[in-house]
Scaffold this motif. Structure first.
Motif, PDB file in Angstrom:
ATOM      1  N   ARG A   1      -2.095 -17.229  16.768  1.00  0.00           N
ATOM      2  CA  ARG A   1      -2.349 -15.814  16.482  1.00  0.00           C
ATOM      3  C   ARG A   1      -3.060 -15.148  17.663  1.00  0.00           C
ATOM      4  O   ARG A   1      -2.725 -14.031  18.050  1.00  0.00           O
ATOM      5  N   ASP A   2      -4.013 -15.854  18.262  1.00  0.00           N
ATOM      6  CA  ASP A   2      -4.719 -15.297  19.421  1.00  0.00           C
ATOM      7  C   ASP A   2      -3.765 -15.070  20.601  1.00  0.00           C
ATOM      8  O   ASP A   2      -3.888 -14.070  21.312  1.00  0.00           O
ATOM      9  N   SER A   3      -2.829 -15.988  20.814  1.00  0.00           N
ATOM     10  CA  SER A   3      -1.879 -15.806  21.918  1.00  0.00           C
ATOM     11  C   SER A   3      -0.954 -14.622  21.642  1.00  0.00           C
ATOM     12  O   SER A   3      -0.585 -13.896  22.574  1.00  0.00           O
ATOM     13  N   VAL A   4      -0.592 -14.394  20.381  1.00  0.00           N
ATOM     14  CA  VAL A   4       0.242 -13.236  20.049  1.00  0.00           C
ATOM     15  C   VAL A   4      -0.550 -11.952  20.266  1.00  0.00           C
ATOM     16  O   VAL A   4      -0.020 -10.963  20.780  1.00  0.00           O
TER      17      VAL A   4
ATOM     18  N   SER B   1      -1.628  -7.119  23.625  1.00  0.00           N
ATOM     19  CA  SER B   1      -2.518  -6.445  24.574  1.00  0.00           C
ATOM     20  C   SER B   1      -1.811  -6.176  25.894  1.00  0.00           C
ATOM     21  O   SER B   1      -1.951  -5.095  26.482  1.00  0.00           O
ATOM     22  N   GLN B   2      -1.036  -7.131  26.372  1.00  0.00           N
ATOM     23  CA  GLN B   2      -0.310  -6.950  27.625  1.00  0.00           C
ATOM     24  C   GLN B   2       0.732  -5.845  27.508  1.00  0.00           C
ATOM     25  O   GLN B   2       0.901  -5.039  28.430  1.00  0.00           O
TER      26      GLN B   2
ATOM     27  N   LEU C   1       0.885  -2.297  29.531  1.00  0.00           N
ATOM     28  CA  LEU C   1       2.083  -1.815  30.225  1.00  0.00           C
ATOM     29  C   LEU C   1       2.430  -0.404  29.759  1.00  0.00           C
ATOM     30  O   LEU C   1       2.795   0.453  30.570  1.00  0.00           O
ATOM     31  N   LYS C   2       2.310  -0.153  28.470  1.00  0.00           N
ATOM     32  CA  LYS C   2       2.585   1.183  27.928  1.00  0.00           C
ATOM     33  C   LYS C   2       1.673   2.225  28.569  1.00  0.00           C
ATOM     34  O   LYS C   2       2.130   3.300  28.991  1.00  0.00           O
ATOM     35  N   ASN C   3       0.384   1.899  28.676  1.00  0.00           N
ATOM     36  CA  ASN C   3      -0.565   2.818  29.311  1.00  0.00           C
ATOM     37  C   ASN C   3      -0.228   3.045  30.781  1.00  0.00           C
ATOM     38  O   ASN C   3      -0.343   4.168  31.294  1.00  0.00           O
ATOM     39  N   THR C   4       0.194   2.002  31.465  1.00  0.00           N
ATOM     40  CA  THR C   4       0.565   2.123  32.872  1.00  0.00           C
ATOM     41  C   THR C   4       1.790   3.022  33.035  1.00  0.00           C
ATOM     42  O   THR C   4       1.823   3.880  33.922  1.00  0.00           O
ATOM     43  N   ILE C   5       2.780   2.843  32.185  1.00  0.00           N
ATOM     44  CA  ILE C   5       3.988   3.673  32.250  1.00  0.00           C
ATOM     45  C   ILE C   5       3.633   5.131  31.995  1.00  0.00           C
ATOM     46  O   ILE C   5       4.117   6.039  32.702  1.00  0.00           O
ATOM     47  N   GLN C   6       2.789   5.360  31.007  1.00  0.00           N
ATOM     48  CA  GLN C   6       2.387   6.734  30.706  1.00  0.00           C
ATOM     49  C   GLN C   6       1.613   7.347  31.873  1.00  0.00           C
ATOM     50  O   GLN C   6       1.784   8.531  32.172  1.00  0.00           O
ATOM     51  N   SER C   7       0.805   6.557  32.542  1.00  0.00           N
ATOM     52  CA  SER C   7       0.079   7.058  33.719  1.00  0.00           C
ATOM     53  C   SER C   7       1.041   7.413  34.844  1.00  0.00           C
ATOM     54  O   SER C   7       0.866   8.434  35.526  1.00  0.00           O
ATOM     55  N   ILE C   8       2.064   6.596  35.047  1.00  0.00           N
ATOM     56  CA  ILE C   8       3.064   6.873  36.080  1.00  0.00           C
ATOM     57  C   ILE C   8       3.812   8.154  35.747  1.00  0.00           C
ATOM     58  O   ILE C   8       4.066   8.993  36.621  1.00  0.00           O
TER      59      ILE C   8
ATOM     60  N   THR D   1       5.845  -4.506  19.937  1.00  0.00           N
ATOM     61  CA  THR D   1       4.486  -4.589  19.394  1.00  0.00           C
ATOM     62  C   THR D   1       4.492  -4.552  17.875  1.00  0.00           C
ATOM     63  O   THR D   1       3.687  -5.246  17.238  1.00  0.00           O
ATOM     64  N   SER D   2       5.405  -3.786  17.265  1.00  0.00           N
ATOM     65  CA  SER D   2       5.461  -3.789  15.798  1.00  0.00           C
ATOM     66  C   SER D   2       5.944  -5.145  15.287  1.00  0.00           C
ATOM     67  O   SER D   2       5.443  -5.651  14.272  1.00  0.00           O
ATOM     68  N   GLN D   3       6.881  -5.760  15.989  1.00  0.00           N
ATOM     69  CA  GLN D   3       7.359  -7.094  15.620  1.00  0.00           C
ATOM     70  C   GLN D   3       6.234  -8.123  15.762  1.00  0.00           C
ATOM     71  O   GLN D   3       6.022  -8.954  14.873  1.00  0.00           O
ATOM     72  N   LEU D   4       5.508  -8.066  16.868  1.00  0.00           N
ATOM     73  CA  LEU D   4       4.413  -9.011  17.095  1.00  0.00           C
ATOM     74  C   LEU D   4       3.275  -8.791  16.095  1.00  0.00           C
ATOM     75  O   LEU D   4       2.642  -9.750  15.647  1.00  0.00           O
ATOM     76  N   THR D   5       3.021  -7.539  15.728  1.00  0.00           N
ATOM     77  CA  THR D   5       1.977  -7.246  14.742  1.00  0.00           C
ATOM     78  C   THR D   5       2.344  -7.843  13.387  1.00  0.00           C
ATOM     79  O   THR D   5       1.492  -8.411  12.697  1.00  0.00           O
ATOM     80  N   ALA D   6       3.624  -7.724  13.000  1.00  0.00           N
ATOM     81  CA  ALA D   6       4.072  -8.328  11.743  1.00  0.00           C
ATOM     82  C   ALA D   6       3.901  -9.852  11.793  1.00  0.00           C
ATOM     83  O   ALA D   6       3.510 -10.475  10.800  1.00  0.00           O
TER      84      ALA D   6
END
Length: 160
Positions: A39-42, A47-48, A52-59, A114-119
């Motif tokens: 669970r911690d690795s997921v 988080s990664q 990446l989402k934040n980086t794309i939005q910044s670009i 992220t929704s898949q990983l959250t599930a």
């Protein structure tokens, strides 16, 4: 003077107690640790992707096609890199594969992933709760087997 049958029964109870204790320590606690580590690795993957989402939005907000970045070559040895066209990026999709995507495609992929990983983390949390319940049940059985009055009440979060 104790009866020979009573001594044999006590030995059987002691043997059963040891078997249950070994089951808790060797099987259930190990399984719980594996589920929590998974669970911690997921959570780390989520988080990664969010980073990446934040980086794309910044670009996208910067609006510039050129991008300068520090790239780690290994052993904390960094070099400056310049990307001429940052309109398309490579996204890790799993199993060592990367796909070239536009920013919009990458953002859609990140949302789905992220929704898949959250599930999946929710399922792992349920699994860990089941394992903890099994540990509690076996401890209750040990308490009855040994004739103890009550289990110690642990209010804090006990991982192992």
């Amino acid at each position: 003077m104790s009866l020979p049958g009573n001594t044999n029964a006590n030995a059987n109870v002691d043997q059963k107690v040891l078997q249950y204790e070994n089951f808790i320590n060797e099987v259930l606690k190990r399984d719980l640790q594996k589920v929590l580590e998974q669970r911690d690795s997921v959570y780390e993957k989520i988080s990664q992707y969010l980073q990446l989402k934040n980086t794309i939005q910044s670009i996208q907000e910067a609006g510039s096609q050129k991008l300068k970045a520090d790239v780690d070559l290994g052993c904390n040895f960094y070099v400056q890199a310049e990307v001429e066209d940052s309109s398309r990026i490579f996204v890790a999709i799993g199993y060592g594969f990367f796909v070239e995507m536009s920013h919009e495609e990458a953002l859609r992929f990140i949302e789905k992933k992220t929704s898949q990983l959250t599930a999946f983390t929710e399922q792992l949390t349920k699994d860990s709760a089941k394992i903890k319940a099994n540990i509690r049940m076996v401890l209750e059985g040990l308490r009855e087997l040994q004739g103890l009055t009550d289990l110690p009440d642990t209010r804090g979060r006990d991982v192992f």
